[in-house]
Write a protein that holds these residues in place. Structure first.
Motif, PDB file in Angstrom:
ATOM      1  N   GLU A 313     -10.417  -7.612 -45.348  1.00 10.97           N
ATOM      2  CA  GLU A 313      -9.458  -8.483 -46.025  1.00 10.97           C
ATOM      3  C   GLU A 313      -9.389  -8.160 -47.521  1.00 10.97           C
ATOM      4  O   GLU A 313      -8.301  -8.137 -48.109  1.00 10.97           O
ATOM      5  CB  GLU A 313      -9.834  -9.946 -45.817  1.00 10.97           C
ATOM      6  N   ARG A 318      -5.690  -7.863 -45.154  1.00 16.42           N
ATOM      7  CA  ARG A 318      -5.400  -8.221 -43.766  1.00 16.42           C
ATOM      8  C   ARG A 318      -6.610  -8.901 -43.134  1.00 16.42           C
ATOM      9  O   ARG A 318      -7.738  -8.393 -43.227  1.00 16.42           O
ATOM     10  CB  ARG A 318      -5.055  -6.964 -42.940  1.00 16.42           C
ATOM     11  N   ARG A 319      -6.366 -10.056 -42.498  1.00 16.74           N
ATOM     12  CA  ARG A 319      -7.419 -10.701 -41.739  1.00 16.74           C
ATOM     13  C   ARG A 319      -7.368 -10.221 -40.295  1.00 16.74           C
ATOM     14  O   ARG A 319      -6.289 -10.083 -39.722  1.00 16.74           O
ATOM     15  CB  ARG A 319      -7.260 -12.221 -41.775  1.00 16.74           C
TER      16      ARG A 319
END
Length: 392
Positions: A313, A318-319
């Motif tokens: 992340e 981005r998770r």
């Protein structure tokens, strides 16, 4: 939930023959001329297959994201972003293949429910395809499955049947199928055979096509975590079929028997505790886990998997779910090993599903504390390798 499919009488007389010289065998003697062709069913089947194949045509391929590493290292790291599928995970490909396989085998019938044993993501995708062709869907899952996954299953029209013992999902699923006259999809048996591993736009073919203009078009390693084992089998078989030199590594989380079964060559290996990393790791050696096809396995601590998704992340914004972290941890270890040996090349791993499904788990410090997981030393290891290229 009754199945409306016709029930056919067996047109054979079965004789069990046994002699001292040979093992028992079955002979089938036709006793009547029976036409099993049901016009209404065949029309339904053609339309169901058309809908599933049309869905594939509407779905664009998923992205291959570049994970930034220093240019001078001479190593490129990529994540195949499977979270962009309509149902948000790598399992969308599997569910599509499983439905086509079952439909073409005549196992799914009009009105008959589809039942699946799942840790969540496959069930989300199968609920989507069941709704697409108009049949009921029941997901049998551990009670610890994230609430967001159960919500998504129900959003797609499925029903959740939660069990306390994760090891019971197989038997409960089979029993529900028998009681309802439905079909137990059984992803853990059929995942490796439902996918066309020679090509036909499978995930392996897609990765190699996307790498074709990169500086290292044939990756040194592909890192694929295993739930069913179907994805690692697809990669490995495609690599061998195309005669590439790429090797396949399968990382395994805590509380999974795959690593022990693979290293000991024990097909009966088991684990008594459920995996905390949803979507991967199993309590038994699944039929779809093709052990002889892969080159390497790693055992990855759960805290390391969580540390990796949090680093992801920070680096990419981005998770992702915990299984992505398991793969990323192992990929960065392989990158460090390549650097130490002076090798150049590329490494590919998977972004399996979005982290929004796990906000109450892998992104919750409260959950980490409840599980006794300390991610600090693993975060330090990852930050060190990203800064220096050395595995501490």
């Amino acid at each position: 939930m009754p199945c409306s499919a016709p029930i056919y009488q067996c047109p054979f007389m079965i004789d069990i023959v046994s002699t001292a010289e040979s093992a028992p065998f079955v002979t089938a003697v036709p006793t009547a001329d029976v036409d099993r062709d049901d016009g209404a069913y065949r029309s339904w089947l053609k339309e169901a297959v058309r809908k599933v194949r049309a869905e594939s045509g509407r779905s664009a391929d998923t992205h291959l994201l570049s994970f930034p590493l220093p240019e001078e290292w001479g190593i490129d790291l990529y994540l195949k972003d499977e979270s962009t599928h309509p149902t948000g995970s790598l399992k969308h490909r599997l569910a599509r293949s499983l439905f086509l396989y079952a439909l073409c085998n005549g196992w799914i019938r009009p009105g008959g429910p589809v039942i699946e044993a799942s840790s969540g993501s496959t069930a989300v995708s199968e609920a989507y395809f069941a709704k697409l062709i108009g049949v009921p869907f029941i997901a049998v899952m551990p009670r610890t499955t994230s609430g967001e996954k159960t919500r998504l299953i129900e959003f797609h029209g499925g029903r959740c049947h939660l069990v306390d013992d994760p090891r019971s999902v197989y038997e409960v699923s089979a029993a529900l199928a028998a009681e309802s006259g439905g079909h137990f999809m059984d992803q853990f048996t059929y995942a490796e055979r439902a996918t066309d591993w020679r090509g036909n736009n499978n995930i392996a073919e897609s990765v190699y096509q996307q790498l074709s203009r990169e500086r290292y078009p044939e990756p040194a390693w592909i890192v694929a975590t295993a739930g069913t084992g179907g994805t690692s089998a697809t990669f490995a078989r495609y690599i061998h079929y195309m005669q590439y030199d790429t090797r396949v590594c399968v990382p395994d989380p805590e509380n999974s028997c795959f690593f022990d079964g693979w290293t000991r060559g024990d097909p009966e290996a088991t684990s008594d505790t459920a995996s905390r990393i949803e979507g991967i790791g199993r309590p038994r050696m699944e039929p779809s886990f093709v052990t002889a096809a892969i080159d390497r396995m790693m055992k990855v601590p759960d805290a390391a998997s969580v540390a990796a998704v949090r680093v992801l992340e920070r680096v990419l914004g981005r998770r992702a779910g915990g299984s992505t972290g398991t793969g990323l941890w192992s990929s960065l270890k392989i990158v460090a090993e390549m650097l130490e040996r002076g090798e150049r090349g590329s490494v590919v791993t998977l972004l399996c599903d979005p982290g929004d499904r796990y906000l109450d788990k892998y992104y919750s410090d409260t959950w980490l504390a409840s599980q006794g997981l300390d991610i600090a030393p693993y975060t330090a290891t990852l930050e060190h390798v990203l800064a220096t290229g050395e595995w501490a």
